[in-house]
Design a protein around this motif. Structure first.
Motif, PDB file in Angstrom:
ATOM      1  N   PHE A   1       0.352  -1.283   0.028  1.00 38.35           N
ATOM      2  CA  PHE A   1       0.038  -0.606   0.348  1.00 38.35           C
ATOM      3  C   PHE A   1       1.321   1.020  -0.305  1.00 38.35           C
ATOM      4  CE2 PHE A   1       0.596  -1.815   4.323  1.00 38.35           C
ATOM      5  CZ  PHE A   1       0.257  -0.675   5.038  1.00 38.35           C
ATOM      6  N   ARG A   2       0.231   2.666  -0.021  1.00 35.48           N
ATOM      7  CA  ARG A   2       0.802   4.042  -0.291  1.00 35.48           C
ATOM      8  C   ARG A   2       0.138   4.417   0.596  1.00 35.48           C
ATOM      9  NH1 ARG A   2       2.582   4.516  -5.731  1.00 35.48           N
ATOM     10  NH2 ARG A   2      -0.181   3.771  -6.474  1.00 35.48           N
ATOM     11  N   LEU A   3       1.452   5.614   1.234  1.00 36.84           N
ATOM     12  CA  LEU A   3       1.052   6.610   2.334  1.00 36.84           C
ATOM     13  C   LEU A   3       1.661   7.995   1.356  1.00 36.84           C
ATOM     14  CD1 LEU A   3       1.581   3.731   3.870  1.00 36.84           C
ATOM     15  CD2 LEU A   3       2.154   5.362   6.033  1.00 36.84           C
ATOM     16  N   GLU A   4       0.862   9.066   2.278  1.00 35.08           N
ATOM     17  CA  GLU A   4       1.357  10.134   2.112  1.00 35.08           C
ATOM     18  C   GLU A   4       2.569  10.742   2.651  1.00 35.08           C
ATOM     19  OE1 GLU A   4       0.296  11.680  -1.234  1.00 35.08           O
ATOM     20  OE2 GLU A   4      -1.258   9.903  -1.345  1.00 35.08           O
ATOM     21  N   GLY A   5       3.119  11.655   1.957  1.00 35.06           N
ATOM     22  CA  GLY A   5       4.906  12.001   2.659  1.00 35.06           C
ATOM     23  C   GLY A   5       4.166  13.409   2.449  1.00 35.06           C
ATOM     24  N   PRO A   6       5.509  14.432   3.586  1.00 34.74           N
ATOM     25  CA  PRO A   6       5.860  15.602   3.410  1.00 34.74           C
ATOM     26  C   PRO A   6       5.923  16.317   1.306  1.00 34.74           C
ATOM     27  CG  PRO A   6       7.884  14.356   3.760  1.00 34.74           C
ATOM     28  CD  PRO A   6       6.447  13.734   4.230  1.00 34.74           C
ATOM     29  N   ASP A   7       5.551  16.991   0.924  1.00 33.71           N
ATOM     30  CA  ASP A   7       6.224  17.413  -0.694  1.00 33.71           C
ATOM     31  C   ASP A   7       5.563  17.033  -0.983  1.00 33.71           C
ATOM     32  OD1 ASP A   7       7.598  19.553   1.041  1.00 33.71           O
ATOM     33  OD2 ASP A   7       9.230  19.001   1.316  1.00 33.71           O
ATOM     34  N   SER A   8       4.329  16.296  -0.888  1.00 33.19           N
ATOM     35  CA  SER A   8       3.886  15.314  -2.458  1.00 33.19           C
ATOM     36  C   SER A   8       4.194  14.502  -2.727  1.00 33.19           C
ATOM     37  CB  SER A   8       3.408  16.651  -3.957  1.00 33.19           C
ATOM     38  OG  SER A   8       2.688  17.476  -3.162  1.00 33.19           O
ATOM     39  N   ARG A   9       5.198  13.498  -1.485  1.00 34.76           N
ATOM     40  CA  ARG A   9       6.244  12.697  -1.949  1.00 34.76           C
ATOM     41  C   ARG A   9       4.935  11.523  -1.454  1.00 34.76           C
ATOM     42  NH1 ARG A   9      11.107  12.327  -2.553  1.00 34.76           N
ATOM     43  NH2 ARG A   9      11.776  10.813  -1.524  1.00 34.76           N
ATOM     44  N   THR A  10       5.262   9.944  -2.097  1.00 38.42           N
ATOM     45  CA  THR A  10       4.609   9.081  -1.893  1.00 38.42           C
ATOM     46  C   THR A  10       5.425   8.000  -0.601  1.00 38.42           C
ATOM     47  OG1 THR A  10       4.036   8.339  -4.052  1.00 38.42           O
ATOM     48  CG2 THR A  10       2.457   9.925  -3.317  1.00 38.42           C
ATOM     49  N   GLN A  11       5.328   7.129  -0.339  1.00 36.94           N
ATOM     50  CA  GLN A  11       6.243   5.900  -0.118  1.00 36.94           C
ATOM     51  C   GLN A  11       5.070   4.043   0.069  1.00 36.94           C
ATOM     52  OE1 GLN A  11       9.072   6.206   0.475  1.00 36.94           O
ATOM     53  NE2 GLN A  11       9.610   4.013   0.252  1.00 36.94           N
ATOM     54  N   GLN A  12       5.583   3.357  -0.145  1.00 34.64           N
ATOM     55  CA  GLN A  12       4.527   1.876  -0.527  1.00 34.64           C
ATOM     56  C   GLN A  12       5.267   1.663   0.336  1.00 34.64           C
ATOM     57  OE1 GLN A  12       5.540   0.487  -4.615  1.00 34.64           O
ATOM     58  NE2 GLN A  12       4.927   2.101  -5.172  1.00 34.64           N
ATOM     59  N   VAL A  13       4.914   0.777   0.848  1.00 36.99           N
ATOM     60  CA  VAL A  13       5.328  -0.204   2.357  1.00 36.99           C
ATOM     61  C   VAL A  13       4.581  -1.670   2.044  1.00 36.99           C
ATOM     62  CG1 VAL A  13       3.203   0.493   3.729  1.00 36.99           C
ATOM     63  CG2 VAL A  13       5.435  -1.000   4.808  1.00 36.99           C
ATOM     64  N   THR A  14       4.640  -2.664   2.215  1.00 37.03           N
ATOM     65  CA  THR A  14       4.191  -4.398   2.674  1.00 37.03           C
ATOM     66  C   THR A  14       4.351  -4.242   3.932  1.00 37.03           C
ATOM     67  OG1 THR A  14       5.460  -4.416   0.276  1.00 37.03           O
ATOM     68  CG2 THR A  14       4.450  -5.880   1.425  1.00 37.03           C
ATOM     69  N   ALA A  15       3.250  -5.405   3.930  1.00 38.27           N
ATOM     70  CA  ALA A  15       2.919  -5.826   5.489  1.00 38.27           C
ATOM     71  C   ALA A  15       2.970  -7.207   5.198  1.00 38.27           C
ATOM     72  CB  ALA A  15       1.533  -5.447   6.396  1.00 38.27           C
ATOM     73  N   HIS A  16       3.461  -8.044   5.456  1.00 39.10           N
ATOM     74  CA  HIS A  16       3.671  -9.783   4.855  1.00 39.10           C
ATOM     75  C   HIS A  16       3.265 -10.060   6.496  1.00 39.10           C
ATOM     76  CE1 HIS A  16       5.983  -8.806   1.576  1.00 39.10           C
ATOM     77  NE2 HIS A  16       5.998 -10.250   1.443  1.00 39.10           N
ATOM     78  N   HIS A  17       2.434 -11.535   6.851  1.00 35.39           N
ATOM     79  CA  HIS A  17       2.189 -12.269   7.884  1.00 35.39           C
ATOM     80  C   HIS A  17       2.871 -13.145   7.138  1.00 35.39           C
ATOM     81  CE1 HIS A  17      -0.715 -14.914   9.220  1.00 35.39           C
ATOM     82  NE2 HIS A  17      -0.209 -14.473  10.472  1.00 35.39           N
ATOM     83  N   VAL A  18       3.625 -13.379   8.538  1.00 34.74           N
ATOM     84  CA  VAL A  18       5.338 -14.036   8.971  1.00 34.74           C
ATOM     85  C   VAL A  18       4.654 -15.033  10.120  1.00 34.74           C
ATOM     86  CG1 VAL A  18       6.668 -12.788   7.141  1.00 34.74           C
ATOM     87  CG2 VAL A  18       6.753 -12.860   9.702  1.00 34.74           C
ATOM     88  N   GLU A  19       5.191 -16.325  10.074  1.00 34.67           N
ATOM     89  CA  GLU A  19       5.728 -17.371  11.991  1.00 34.67           C
ATOM     90  C   GLU A  19       6.838 -17.387  11.065  1.00 34.67           C
ATOM     91  OE1 GLU A  19       2.953 -20.654  11.297  1.00 34.67           O
ATOM     92  OE2 GLU A  19       0.735 -18.652  10.905  1.00 34.67           O
ATOM     93  N   ASP A  20       6.703 -17.094  13.131  1.00 38.17           N
ATOM     94  CA  ASP A  20       8.689 -17.685  13.379  1.00 38.17           C
ATOM     95  C   ASP A  20       8.857 -19.699  13.558  1.00 38.17           C
ATOM     96  OD1 ASP A  20       7.223 -18.127  15.896  1.00 38.17           O
ATOM     97  OD2 ASP A  20       8.007 -16.821  16.838  1.00 38.17           O
TER      98      ASP A  20
END
Length: 130
Positions: free
Chosen positions: A27-46
Motif C-alpha cells: 500500500f501507499r502512504l502520503e508523505g511531505p512535499d507531495s512525496r509518496t512511499q510504498q510499504v508492504t505488510a507480510h504475515h510471517v511465522e517464527d
C-alpha cells in the motif's frame, strides 16, 4: 488477540492498497512535499508458530545506491533494518501479531519505517520512485 484479517481491514480502511494476496499487502502512504512511499505488510511465522507482521518499505534499487551508506544510515534509526530483496534495498521492521495494539504497535512503527525509508530514498537517490 489481533488477527491478520484485522490488520488487513485496518490498512484497507486507511490507505491506498496497491496489491494484495493471502499473506501480504502493498500500500501507499502520503508523505511531505507531495512525496509518496510504498510499504508492504507480510504475515510471517517464527519457528515456534508465533505470528508476526513484517513491514518493509523500499529505499531504492540496490545496484543504484551506496549500500554501505544505507547500512550506516539505517543503523542510526530506532526502527528498521536494511535488507535487499529481489534487487530492491528495503528498510524492514517486524512486530508480533499476538496482543498487537494496532494503533500503537502497528501504526507507530509503520509510520516511522515509512518516513525513514522515504528520507533515505530522498538522500540516496534524490528521487521518489517508490
Amino acid at each position: 488477540m489481533t488477527t491478520w484479517t484485522e490488520v488487513i481491514t485496518y490498512v484497507r480502511t486507511r490507505y491506498e492498497v496497491l496489491e494484495e494476496s493471502d499473506g501480504w499487502l502493498r500500500f501507499r502512504l502520503e508523505g511531505p512535499d507531495s512525496r509518496t512511499q510504498q510499504v508492504t505488510a507480510h504475515h510471517v511465522e517464527d519457528l515456534h508458530g508465533g505470528a508476526w507482521v513484517e513491514l518493509s518499505s523500499p529505499v531504492g534499487w540496490a545496484d543504484k545506491i551506496d549500500l554501505r551508506r544505507l547500512l550506516e544510515l539505517a543503523g542510526t534509526s530506532p526502527v528498521g533494518g536494511a535488507a535487499v530483496v529481489d534487487g530492491v534495498a528495503l528498510l524492514k521492521h517486524t512486530v508480533p501479531l499476538e496482543d498487537l495494539s494496532i494503533q500503537h504497535e502497528f501504526e507507530r512503527p509503520l509510520k516511522a519505517v515509512v518516513a525513514r525509508a522515504d528520507a533515505l530514498e530522498h538522500e540516496l537517490t534524490s528521487s521518489d520512485e517508490f
